[in-house]
Design a protein around this motif. Structure first.
Motif, short mmCIF file in Angstrom:
data_model
loop_
_atom_site.label_atom_id
_atom_site.label_comp_id
_atom_site.label_asym_id
_atom_site.label_seq_id
_atom_site.Cartn_x
_atom_site.Cartn_y
_atom_site.Cartn_z
N LEU A 1 14.76 2.50 80.61
CA LEU A 1 13.60 3.32 80.91
C LEU A 1 13.83 4.78 80.49
N CYS A 2 15.10 5.21 80.47
CA CYS A 2 15.41 6.53 79.91
C CYS A 2 15.04 6.56 78.44
N THR A 3 15.38 5.47 77.74
CA THR A 3 15.07 5.38 76.32
C THR A 3 13.56 5.38 76.10
N VAL A 4 12.83 4.68 76.96
CA VAL A 4 11.37 4.65 76.86
C VAL A 4 10.79 6.05 77.03
N LYS B 1 1.83 11.03 74.96
CA LYS B 1 0.53 10.88 75.62
C LYS B 1 0.48 9.66 76.52
N LEU B 2 1.34 8.65 76.22
CA LEU B 2 1.34 7.43 77.02
C LEU B 2 2.42 7.45 78.09
N VAL B 3 3.69 7.69 77.70
CA VAL B 3 4.79 7.58 78.66
C VAL B 3 4.91 8.84 79.52
N LYS B 4 4.30 9.95 79.09
CA LYS B 4 4.23 11.19 79.87
C LYS B 4 5.60 11.68 80.37
N PRO B 5 6.48 12.07 79.47
CA PRO B 5 7.76 12.67 79.91
C PRO B 5 7.50 13.94 80.71
N GLN B 6 8.25 14.14 81.81
CA GLN B 6 7.98 15.25 82.72
C GLN B 6 8.95 16.41 82.55
N ARG B 7 10.25 16.07 82.45
CA ARG B 7 11.26 17.13 82.42
C ARG B 7 12.59 16.56 81.93
N ILE B 8 13.57 17.44 81.82
CA ILE B 8 14.93 17.04 81.49
C ILE B 8 15.69 16.82 82.79
N SER C 1 17.86 -1.48 75.66
CA SER C 1 17.78 -0.09 75.18
C SER C 1 18.17 0.02 73.72
N ARG C 2 19.05 -0.86 73.23
CA ARG C 2 19.46 -0.82 71.84
C ARG C 2 18.39 -1.41 70.92
N VAL C 3 17.49 -2.19 71.49
CA VAL C 3 16.40 -2.78 70.69
C VAL C 3 15.30 -1.75 70.46
N ILE C 4 15.18 -0.80 71.38
CA ILE C 4 14.09 0.19 71.29
C ILE C 4 14.43 1.19 70.18
N LYS C 5 13.87 0.96 69.01
CA LYS C 5 14.15 1.80 67.86
C LYS C 5 12.94 2.61 67.40
N SER C 6 11.79 2.37 68.01
CA SER C 6 10.59 3.07 67.56
C SER C 6 9.72 3.42 68.76
N LYS C 7 8.80 4.35 68.55
CA LYS C 7 7.86 4.75 69.61
C LYS C 7 6.97 3.58 70.02
N PHE C 8 6.61 2.75 69.06
CA PHE C 8 5.73 1.62 69.34
C PHE C 8 6.40 0.64 70.32
N VAL C 9 7.66 0.30 70.09
CA VAL C 9 8.38 -0.61 70.99
C VAL C 9 8.55 0.04 72.36
N ALA C 10 8.84 1.33 72.39
CA ALA C 10 8.98 2.03 73.68
C ALA C 10 7.67 2.00 74.45
N ILE D 1 5.39 -0.35 74.29
CA ILE D 1 5.20 -1.72 74.80
C ILE D 1 6.02 -1.93 76.08
N ILE D 2 7.28 -1.49 76.06
CA ILE D 2 8.14 -1.62 77.26
C ILE D 2 7.51 -0.86 78.43
N TYR D 3 6.97 0.32 78.15
CA TYR D 3 6.35 1.12 79.20
C TYR D 3 5.18 0.36 79.83
N LEU D 4 4.34 -0.24 79.00
CA LEU D 4 3.17 -0.97 79.51
C LEU D 4 3.59 -2.22 80.27
N ILE D 5 4.63 -2.91 79.78
CA ILE D 5 5.13 -4.10 80.49
C ILE D 5 5.64 -3.73 81.88
N MET D 6 6.28 -2.57 81.97
CA MET D 6 6.85 -2.13 83.25
C MET D 6 5.81 -1.54 84.20
#
Length: 398
Positions: free
Chosen positions: A290-293, A300-307, A354-363, A365-370
């Motif tokens: 989920l850090c990788t996501v 605009k979708l996953v909405k990162p908040q901070r470091i 996390s090693r499979v997540i290589k693109s924004k598109f895959v990230a 999808i994982i976000y929506l699944i979760m």
């Protein structure tokens, strides 16, 4: 003089039909698999190239093993072809091994904390110069033997080159043992080098057998006796004897550049994760997928908040990650046994994801699944804690 009635100018198909048809069989199988891949939606050309990458080491290994059973022919053209094949196969093996090492391990020493599942350096980085020099000594021995004729070369030069080759063989054997339990593919290259060395030493033995130095007939001459011994059937033994002082000279040279004599051993023992390793690496940090996501998904979708801070390392966090971590805390506090089971499952499968997540598109999808699980976690937090938002807010803060 030819040691075989076969014309050395004949083609490989005529000279060694078994090797030829075995290689052709490998290629035909690769072609058929590539064509079949089209029926499952894969690109046949890419599949064929991938299979070539996988099959080439095994094809070259097969030919190297087969050549052991081929009696050397005393013909310059034939020897050039064999040497050319050996050099090409070693270059290909070196490149492919480098790719595998880069993909499956790192160049970090045992005391560096890595992500869970990552591997430390096969050789202690401080001892790499020693390892490189010893390998170069073995390579120099091979080149001298490969491009000289023992019949017209001083026996001392031939035996000294074999001694150098022994040092290279020693490195190949130790490296193979170091990695064989975890990375079996990495032993293909060093094992082939040992096979090539054994075949070359046998070739030199046949050359020495056909030409004994005339000085060996003299009596009472110590130098002549040494020359006779070095060109006798006992030359492999004398090469082994010479390997020790040659190794000593190499170590003495390396000490001038900051290396130490025991680095030959410590290069393999001052490591973690491998056969000769004597060190225990620090626990790997679990690279939360989920850090990788949060880091790789579309903002605009996953909405990162901070470091945030995770295991002393900075990472991008979003609300989904904080809610999941807060839920984990609740499970750990209320049901520790269940938490251990869930944590074990997550550590096993989270890092590979996390090693499979290589693109924004895959990230994305994982976000929506979760997302449905995030809602479940959030409802649980509101049912089990007095200040759920405060707990969520505290996550990943130093």
């Amino acid at each position: 003089m030819k040691t075989s009635g076969i014309n050395p100018k004949t083609s490989i198909r005529q000279r060694h039909p078994f090797i030829f048809w075995a290689c052709m069989t490998f290629e035909i199988i690769a072609l058929l698999i590539s064509i079949a891949s089209a029926f499952v939606g894969a690109d046949p050309s890419l599949a064929f190239l991938a299979l070539q990458f996988l099959l080439v080491p095994f094809i070259l290994s097969f030919i190297n093993v087969a050549l052991i059973f081929v009696r050397p022919i005393d013909d310059r053209a034939w020897k050039i072809k064999v040497r050319l094949f050996e050099i090409i196969s070693m270059l290909i093996g070196f490149v492919l091994t480098g790719i595998v090492v880069t993909a499956w391990s790192s160049f970090a020493d045992w005391n560096v904390q890595l992500a869970m599942g990552a591997r430390h350096s096969i050789i202690w980085t401080q001892a790499i110069p020693t390892f490189v020099i010893l390998c170069l000594i073995g390579l120099a021995g091979y080149l001298i033997l490969a491009f000289t004729d023992a019949k017209i070369t001083p026996p001392f030069v031939t035996v000294l080159a074999i001694a150098a080759l022994y040092i290279g063989v020693f490195e190949c054997v130790i490296n193979s043992i170091q990695v064989y339990q975890d990375m079996i593919l990495l032993i293909i290259f060093p094992v082939n080098c040992v096979i090539i060395a054994a075949r070359l030493i046998r070739e030199k033995a046949l050359e020495l057998k056909t030409s004994r130095a005339m000085e060996s007939q003299q009596k009472g001459n110590f130098i002549a006796w040494i020359n006779h011994e070095l060109s006798s059937n006992r030359f492999p033994f004398w090469a082994l004897v010479l390997a020790f002082p040659l190794l000593g000279l190499a170590i003495a040279y390396l000490t001038l550049f900051g290396q130490r004599p025991d680095y030959i051993i410590k290069g393999y023992t001052e490591t973690a994760d491998w056969v000769f390793s004597q060190k225990i690496a620090p626990p790997g940090y679990d690279d939360h997928y989920l850090c990788t996501v949060a880091a790789q998904g579309h903002a605009k979708l996953v909405k990162p908040q901070r470091i945030g801070v995770r295991h002393g390392r900075q990472t991008i966090v979003n609300r989904q990650l904080c809610v999941a971590n807060a839920f984990e805390q609740i499970i750990e506090e209320r049901t520790p046994r269940m938490h251990r089971a869930i944590r074990k499952f997550y550590d096993t499968y989270g890092f590979p994801i996390s090693r499979v997540i290589k693109s924004k598109f895959v990230a994305d999808i994982i976000y929506l699944i979760m997302k449905p699980l995030e809602w479940v976690f959030l409802i649980t937090l509101y049912l089990c804690t007095v200040n759920p938002e405060e707990r969520i807010h505290r996550q990943y803060r130093a």
